[in-house]
Design a protein around this motif. Sequence first.
Motif, PDB file in Angstrom:
ATOM      1  N   THR A 153       0.843  -1.215   0.000  1.00 51.49           N
ATOM      2  CA  THR A 153       0.000   0.000   0.000  1.00 51.49           C
ATOM      3  C   THR A 153       0.866   1.248   0.000  1.00 51.49           C
ATOM      4  O   THR A 153       0.547   2.227  -0.659  1.00 51.49           O
ATOM      5  CB  THR A 153      -0.928   0.092   1.249  1.00 51.49           C
ATOM      6  N   THR A 154       1.977   1.216   0.736  1.00 51.29           N
ATOM      7  CA  THR A 154       2.812   2.423   0.753  1.00 51.29           C
ATOM      8  C   THR A 154       3.335   2.713  -0.654  1.00 51.29           C
ATOM      9  O   THR A 154       3.429   3.858  -1.068  1.00 51.29           O
ATOM     10  CB  THR A 154       4.017   2.275   1.705  1.00 51.29           C
ATOM     11  N   ARG A 155       3.632   1.647  -1.416  1.00 55.07           N
ATOM     12  CA  ARG A 155       4.105   1.863  -2.794  1.00 55.07           C
ATOM     13  C   ARG A 155       3.019   2.482  -3.664  1.00 55.07           C
ATOM     14  O   ARG A 155       3.321   3.149  -4.652  1.00 55.07           O
ATOM     15  CB  ARG A 155       4.524   0.536  -3.438  1.00 55.07           C
ATOM     16  N   GLU A 156       1.751   2.218  -3.311  1.00 52.93           N
ATOM     17  CA  GLU A 156       0.651   2.717  -4.163  1.00 52.93           C
ATOM     18  C   GLU A 156       0.276   4.156  -3.850  1.00 52.93           C
ATOM     19  O   GLU A 156      -0.587   4.722  -4.503  1.00 52.93           O
ATOM     20  CB  GLU A 156      -0.587   1.823  -3.983  1.00 52.93           C
ATOM     21  N   LEU A 157       0.889   4.745  -2.827  1.00 52.95           N
ATOM     22  CA  LEU A 157       0.531   6.129  -2.494  1.00 52.95           C
ATOM     23  C   LEU A 157       0.824   7.040  -3.680  1.00 52.95           C
ATOM     24  O   LEU A 157       1.727   6.776  -4.472  1.00 52.95           O
ATOM     25  CB  LEU A 157       1.342   6.598  -1.276  1.00 52.95           C
ATOM     26  N   PRO A 158       0.074   8.144  -3.807  1.00 50.89           N
ATOM     27  CA  PRO A 158       0.275   9.043  -4.968  1.00 50.89           C
ATOM     28  C   PRO A 158       1.634   9.726  -4.891  1.00 50.89           C
ATOM     29  O   PRO A 158       2.210   9.855  -3.819  1.00 50.89           O
ATOM     30  CB  PRO A 158      -0.847  10.066  -4.808  1.00 50.89           C
ATOM     31  N   LYS A 178       2.486  12.657  -7.249  1.00 48.88           N
ATOM     32  CA  LYS A 178       2.462  13.654  -8.326  1.00 48.88           C
ATOM     33  C   LYS A 178       3.289  14.889  -7.987  1.00 48.88           C
ATOM     34  O   LYS A 178       3.884  15.496  -8.850  1.00 48.88           O
ATOM     35  CB  LYS A 178       1.014  14.070  -8.601  1.00 48.88           C
ATOM     36  N   ASN A 179       3.294  15.298  -6.721  1.00 42.24           N
ATOM     37  CA  ASN A 179       4.068  16.505  -6.389  1.00 42.24           C
ATOM     38  C   ASN A 179       4.941  16.224  -5.167  1.00 42.24           C
ATOM     39  O   ASN A 179       4.883  15.150  -4.583  1.00 42.24           O
ATOM     40  CB  ASN A 179       3.130  17.675  -6.119  1.00 42.24           C
ATOM     41  N   LEU A 180       5.727  17.215  -4.795  1.00 37.19           N
ATOM     42  CA  LEU A 180       6.732  16.995  -3.762  1.00 37.19           C
ATOM     43  C   LEU A 180       6.135  16.523  -2.423  1.00 37.19           C
ATOM     44  O   LEU A 180       6.575  15.505  -1.888  1.00 37.19           O
ATOM     45  CB  LEU A 180       7.577  18.257  -3.581  1.00 37.19           C
ATOM     46  N   PRO A 181       5.118  17.216  -1.875  1.00 36.80           N
ATOM     47  CA  PRO A 181       4.585  16.748  -0.589  1.00 36.80           C
ATOM     48  C   PRO A 181       4.095  15.303  -0.664  1.00 36.80           C
ATOM     49  O   PRO A 181       4.320  14.524   0.263  1.00 36.80           O
ATOM     50  CB  PRO A 181       3.421  17.708  -0.313  1.00 36.80           C
ATOM     51  N   GLU A 182       3.454  14.927  -1.775  1.00 36.05           N
ATOM     52  CA  GLU A 182       2.962  13.544  -1.897  1.00 36.05           C
ATOM     53  C   GLU A 182       4.133  12.571  -1.928  1.00 36.05           C
ATOM     54  O   GLU A 182       4.109  11.525  -1.278  1.00 36.05           O
ATOM     55  CB  GLU A 182       2.145  13.383  -3.188  1.00 36.05           C
ATOM     56  N   ARG A 183       5.159  12.942  -2.689  1.00 38.27           N
ATOM     57  CA  ARG A 183       6.309  12.031  -2.786  1.00 38.27           C
ATOM     58  C   ARG A 183       6.989  11.872  -1.429  1.00 38.27           C
ATOM     59  O   ARG A 183       7.414  10.786  -1.066  1.00 38.27           O
ATOM     60  CB  ARG A 183       7.316  12.536  -3.818  1.00 38.27           C
ATOM     61  N   LEU A 184       7.083  12.996  -0.690  1.00 34.09           N
ATOM     62  CA  LEU A 184       7.720  12.908   0.622  1.00 34.09           C
ATOM     63  C   LEU A 184       6.943  11.969   1.534  1.00 34.09           C
ATOM     64  O   LEU A 184       7.513  11.125   2.223  1.00 34.09           O
ATOM     65  CB  LEU A 184       7.808  14.288   1.269  1.00 34.09           C
ATOM     66  N   LEU A 185       5.624  12.122   1.507  1.00 32.24           N
ATOM     67  CA  LEU A 185       4.779  11.295   2.360  1.00 32.24           C
ATOM     68  C   LEU A 185       4.965   9.823   1.988  1.00 32.24           C
ATOM     69  O   LEU A 185       5.104   8.947   2.848  1.00 32.24           O
ATOM     70  CB  LEU A 185       3.311  11.700   2.153  1.00 32.24           C
ATOM     71  N   ARG A 186       5.004   9.576   0.673  1.00 30.87           N
ATOM     72  CA  ARG A 186       5.124   8.196   0.187  1.00 30.87           C
ATOM     73  C   ARG A 186       6.477   7.606   0.591  1.00 30.87           C
ATOM     74  O   ARG A 186       6.561   6.509   1.134  1.00 30.87           O
ATOM     75  CB  ARG A 186       4.978   8.205  -1.337  1.00 30.87           C
ATOM     76  N   GLU A 187       7.544   8.378   0.356  1.00 30.59           N
ATOM     77  CA  GLU A 187       8.875   7.837   0.653  1.00 30.59           C
ATOM     78  C   GLU A 187       9.050   7.616   2.152  1.00 30.59           C
ATOM     79  O   GLU A 187       9.688   6.666   2.584  1.00 30.59           O
ATOM     80  CB  GLU A 187       9.963   8.775   0.117  1.00 30.59           C
ATOM     81  N   ARG A 188       8.428   8.516   2.929  1.00 37.45           N
ATOM     82  CA  ARG A 188       8.530   8.371   4.382  1.00 37.45           C
ATOM     83  C   ARG A 188       7.830   7.098   4.834  1.00 37.45           C
ATOM     84  O   ARG A 188       8.355   6.333   5.644  1.00 37.45           O
ATOM     85  CB  ARG A 188       7.857   9.581   5.015  1.00 37.45           C
ATOM     86  N   ALA A 189       6.651   6.846   4.257  1.00 37.37           N
ATOM     87  CA  ALA A 189       5.904   5.640   4.618  1.00 37.37           C
ATOM     88  C   ALA A 189       6.673   4.389   4.202  1.00 37.37           C
ATOM     89  O   ALA A 189       6.794   3.429   4.971  1.00 37.37           O
ATOM     90  CB  ALA A 189       4.526   5.664   3.947  1.00 37.37           C
ATOM     91  N   ILE A 190       7.222   4.412   2.993  1.00 36.38           N
ATOM     92  CA  ILE A 190       7.972   3.243   2.498  1.00 36.38           C
ATOM     93  C   ILE A 190       9.156   2.974   3.427  1.00 36.38           C
ATOM     94  O   ILE A 190       9.404   1.841   3.844  1.00 36.38           O
ATOM     95  CB  ILE A 190       8.476   3.486   1.051  1.00 36.38           C
ATOM     96  N   PHE A 191       9.864   4.036   3.773  1.00 35.90           N
ATOM     97  CA  PHE A 191      11.066   3.866   4.604  1.00 35.90           C
ATOM     98  C   PHE A 191      10.702   3.297   5.976  1.00 35.90           C
ATOM     99  O   PHE A 191      11.339   2.372   6.473  1.00 35.90           O
ATOM    100  CB  PHE A 191      11.791   5.210   4.759  1.00 35.90           C
ATOM    101  N   LYS A 192       9.657   3.863   6.567  1.00 39.41           N
ATOM    102  CA  LYS A 192       9.249   3.439   7.911  1.00 39.41           C
ATOM    103  C   LYS A 192       8.857   1.959   7.910  1.00 39.41           C
ATOM    104  O   LYS A 192       9.298   1.179   8.766  1.00 39.41           O
ATOM    105  CB  LYS A 192       8.070   4.316   8.359  1.00 39.41           C
ATOM    106  N   VAL A 193       8.031   1.573   6.926  1.00 37.70           N
ATOM    107  CA  VAL A 193       7.585   0.174   6.902  1.00 37.70           C
ATOM    108  C   VAL A 193       8.774  -0.755   6.690  1.00 37.70           C
ATOM    109  O   VAL A 193       8.883  -1.806   7.315  1.00 37.70           O
ATOM    110  CB  VAL A 193       6.535  -0.049   5.778  1.00 37.70           C
ATOM    111  N   HIS A 194       9.707  -0.334   5.827  1.00 43.53           N
ATOM    112  CA  HIS A 194      10.877  -1.188   5.590  1.00 43.53           C
ATOM    113  C   HIS A 194      11.697  -1.364   6.853  1.00 43.53           C
ATOM    114  O   HIS A 194      12.179  -2.454   7.141  1.00 43.53           O
ATOM    115  CB  HIS A 194      11.753  -0.603   4.483  1.00 43.53           C
ATOM    116  N   SER A 195      11.866  -0.267   7.614  1.00 41.92           N
ATOM    117  CA  SER A 195      12.717  -0.433   8.786  1.00 41.92           C
ATOM    118  C   SER A 195      11.990  -1.283   9.847  1.00 41.92           C
ATOM    119  O   SER A 195      12.618  -2.105  10.504  1.00 41.92           O
ATOM    120  CB  SER A 195      13.227   0.914   9.305  1.00 41.92           C
ATOM    121  N   ASP A 196      10.663  -1.129   9.966  1.00 43.19           N
ATOM    122  CA  ASP A 196       9.914  -1.994  10.896  1.00 43.19           C
ATOM    123  C   ASP A 196       9.967  -3.455  10.459  1.00 43.19           C
ATOM    124  O   ASP A 196      10.152  -4.363  11.269  1.00 43.19           O
ATOM    125  CB  ASP A 196       8.442  -1.560  10.975  1.00 43.19           C
ATOM    126  N   PHE A 197       9.799  -3.661   9.156  1.00 46.30           N
ATOM    127  CA  PHE A 197       9.788  -5.028   8.618  1.00 46.30           C
ATOM    128  C   PHE A 197      11.153  -5.695   8.857  1.00 46.30           C
ATOM    129  O   PHE A 197      11.236  -6.851   9.254  1.00 46.30           O
ATOM    130  CB  PHE A 197       9.452  -5.007   7.124  1.00 46.30           C
TER     131      PHE A 197
END
Length: 1309
Positions: free
Chosen positions: A363-368, A370-389
């Motif tokens: 799901t984190t990979r599917e986040l939108p 299109k613009n900088l704030p969205e990308r930041l949110l997405r990358e932050r979520a991806i990073f967090k889940v990866h470190s927890d995993f």
Amino acid sequence: MLLNGDCAESLKKEERAADVPRENGLDEAEPGEETTGQEVIVIQDTGFSVKILAPGIEPFSLQVSPQEMVQEIHQVLMDREDTCHRTCFSLHLDGNMLDHFSELRSVEGLQEGSVLRVVEEPYTVREARIHVRHVRDLLKSLDPSDAFNGVDCNSLSFLSVFTDGDLGDSGKRKKGLEMDPIDCTPPEYILPGSRERPLCPLQPQNRDWKPLQCLKVLTMSGWNPPPGNRKMHGDLMYLFVITAEDRQVSITASTRGFYLNQSTAYHFNPKPASPRFLSHSLVELLNQISPTFKKNFAVLQKKRVQRHPFERIATPFQVYSWTAPQAEHAMDCVRAEDAYTSRLGYEEHIPGQTRDWNEELQTTRELPRKNLPERLLRERAIFKVHSDFTAAATRGAMAVIDGNVMAINPSEETKMQMFIWNNIFFSLGFDVRDHYKDFGGDVAAYVAPTNDLNGVRTYNAVDVEGLYTLGTVVVDYRGYRVTAQSIIPGILERDQEQSVIYGSIDFGKTVMSHPRYLELLERTSRPLKILRHRVLNDRDEEVELCSSVECKGIIGNDGRHYILDLLRTFPPDLNFLPVPGEGLPEECTRAGFPRAHRHKLCCLRQELVDAFVEHRYLLFMKLAALQLMQQKASRIDNPISLENGDSPSSASKPEDPPGPEAGSEEEGGSASGLAKVKELAETIASDDGTDPRSREVIRNACKAVGSISSTAFDVRFNPDIFSPGVRFPESCQEEVRDQKQLLKDAAAFLLSCQIPGLVKDCIDHAVLPMDGATLAEVMRQRGINMRYLGKVLDMVLRSPARDQLDHIYKIGIGELITRSAKHIFKTYLQGVELSGLSAAISHFLNCFLSSYPNPVAHLPADELISKKRNRRRRNRPPGAADNTAWAVMTPQELWKNICQEAKNYFDFILECETVDQAVETYGLQKITLLREISLKTGIQILLKEYSFDSRHKPAFTEEDVLNIFPVVKHVNPKASDAFHFFQSGQAKVQQGFLKEGCELINEALNLFNNVYGAMHVEICACLRLLARLHYIMGDYAEALSNQQKAVLMSERVMGIEHPNTIQEYMHLALYCFASSQLSTALSLLYRARYLTLLVFGEDHPEMALLDNNIGLVLHGVMEYDLSLRFLENALAVSTKYHGPRSLKVALSHHLVARVYESKAEFRSALQHEKEGYTVYKTQLGEDHEKTKESSEYLKCLTQQAVALQRTMNEIYRNGSSANIPPLKFTAPSMASVLEQLNVINGILFIPLSQKDLENLKAEVARRHQLQEASSREKAEEPMATEPEPAGAPEDVASQPQAAKDPSSPSSQE
């Protein structure tokens, strides 16, 4: 604006095409241009302050920002000294409760000056547990045991021991005391020439660690859980406490708070005891009943809050320490409870039970985006889940190997078992069901997971929408390799045969394809250089693929398209894959290739594929340029003869042009070629391909470099070539032949370009590895696999500059020995049961490192073996073999095996039969070997002095082995936007735009923090560069504060003795000196020197820089004799590694001369300065300002010497009545010392006029372009050992000299 050097337009297009189609409307717009301008503003909403009213304390104000969540204010309050004891509360604004997870900007009526009231909430069992855990964390907040034990992402940091916490603000009050006498003498073992390498100073004892005891015991009571009728009175749980005054009390946690009850250890009485004090916070209750607690807890919290936040914040991934002091094992209720409940699969207090890792990762990979704030949110979520995993997978893998998880196929033998725990699937690295029979059996099964992980990394980085990979972590623990993967929904309910709709499950006999997969993989094929190709299946039908055959496509029950088994994403490495009937190019056969490897899964690294394609592209441009030149020439001479296109094709033989085949050329040499390339690019662009002649040229050039398209440059690889069992259709034979040739060329390229390029970089000191890990990093950046280590060492040995590569040779040999030992250790450990682990590991270390000739292994004590030998259960953990075969190993046998392994695996002959011979022959250090083997295998040993060389007793006992940790490999998700900003900032700085560069890098820092949180290696690189910029711009305080953070972060994230940390210590020392904190600067430099001695030894080029620094500071505080010891050592090391004629050596002579001058020993001073002068004269010529300066200084020295001689004569002649003019002995001024420090550290402040600045910027930009174009290597990741682009001047400030005088590019570096 130059992002990556302004290369010719077509290069730019080419790069863009090779880049992934970025779905983010920001197609390659360079950060810092208009597009990002507006986007950045979105992030930097201005903050405002609110007032907080908490019960029992004065109201205070708090700075918040609109995009924070309410929850973050909770965190701040739980951390503040005066509110830290509250956990169960809510925040109210005007009587309305704020939702925990809403952003502040969405809260109505919240503005500057609003009042937030803290309201205590009733407890639940979950909240009560959280509260007790929090109190325990506060009590343990200064206790380093979690960092030593490697839990909860704690790690060590020792900077505060050396700075006494006095950096920054408090440093200012020391200004007046600049010349206070300071004790500068370092401990004996730090002095140049000392042979002693103690281990204990690695972890100096921190004063704060002798913890203040607040309580003796705080644990869960044996009366838990409350019986039914007490539950109905609101009892949630019971605690048992022994106070520091030895009073034993029983405490009830109820919905309303905590109070004492009348129970004792053997008698249950839940009625309240006196004093009948009900407190919402456990801390307040304990304050009431124990005066010691009240006093010590307050002191503890004060200390906790004073520590730098970077010493406390959790790191994103766990860092383990290979040494630890002897620790007391104290009672700890939370730790005990964690061990027995939540960690074994039923995590009862996490809402929603266990986490669905796969769903979270996808799901984190599917986040939108299109613009900088969205990308930041997405990358932050991806990073967090990866470190927890990664953390969960590591815990699970250890539980599996320790035998604490039930297998899903318990009836099969241990090697075949698979496990599921916490929604993660675990399998062991053994060849189950002969899957890898043709590839090397168990050996292949052992490397397949890491290859697969590299594949996952790569596909994740390409990040194509709609294509999903599994969360993958590879854990090596106790000799076993465990692969942890997230689970595709529905995969466990059906057979693999049914689910795979793309690829092959039997290495290419049955092959399937699927249009949607082809379409998705086609999008990855360009960045990954993978060729779409056809293969035959068992029914001789053609099947089209866009990946290797083993890559399987499965559509999960969630409808997502997953790819797995990516172990052959990259093409095979033919140097290690002998194929009957296929010969390799001459470069390979000369080097003794092909060699049979242990398995057939050897692949080229992605970096190599990229470098090879890059190299081919330059070749392509040169070929085309040559032909166009010839065409132009012949058009003028003889316009008709060109019709048949003969002459161009004759020029298209790749052997003709002296291209980069000849190894990487000097900048100057390739400049003219590049000018042609540019011109050609413009010609082609202007032609639009209409001119048949230029099309012919392109076609010929394409053919010559093996491009798959004849109209444009496009080199790709077919990953299935030479794959056992894969057959290609007849119609593709020509393509297959070309592909085979391409693979042979790539194998040759590695040997003829990459390895020599690496050796050349080492000679030029463009890269400076200091230990095994940094050497491996440098090799991998160039795409050289570790199995080539033997070849690299051969090349070093044969190099004409063999002496200047001494450090590389030592590191390489040490790496070769410890890697071979690691291979042996792995199988050795598999035969050890849990009860014999510490005995077995200490025995292995004795055989490996101790001079004691016949160490005896201690088998686990016999008196514990029960009388009745019960029948063994079949379901044993994999490590429970009953054998004690490990106990018979001898040092002779181990070293024989190590030499054998070095020969078989690395094709290198070690000339040593014992550790002492190895140390003697290759100049190694036992302590360094111990560090390397411990880091590679996860061993943790006791911090004490080991007598390795004693022939009377073994060096290690089983008490010395404290722990064995997992070695974890995982994906590192990147912050792409932040990284672009960082690169643009670096580029700006290199063009001399310091202010703009600084702004961009500050922006990058914000974005990095947004994605990674506060701790990360890339943030460390960012902080270091910022500190350096502030220093150059004269803002020392800011430089200090940034560099302090960089040091702390490097210690925490990379390790306390990682070479990067050593570098950071040196930078910090320089900024401390500039801020007049002399004693701090010295202790930091001594720390850096100690770490360098431990990690490598004295004989390293970095040591010259370090000793010059130390010598200069000591000169500044007038410790002349001590100063000379360091400076003369630096001179010796510089002379060895840079050659006696180098400018660095000239500078070194000058520094030594200055100290002799201060001691009034003019003859020695003159001697050294003359040496320096000679170098300047021969290297730079008579008229260069350096030569003039030196000659001036010589005159001055001569005058002083003459004056001194006169005075002496006067004394001899007239005896005591002589009239002596007072002699002027110059104590150096701090400013002059600082100036020299800046010079040796590559920082120069040169006052330039505006015009000079403009010229300089133009010159630097031009050189930078040349550099970029000639190397155009992929921008190095900021994780490289030295994030500033190697070779390029780190700051423009170190450049003017070089810019004015191109003959001396290294004069100031």
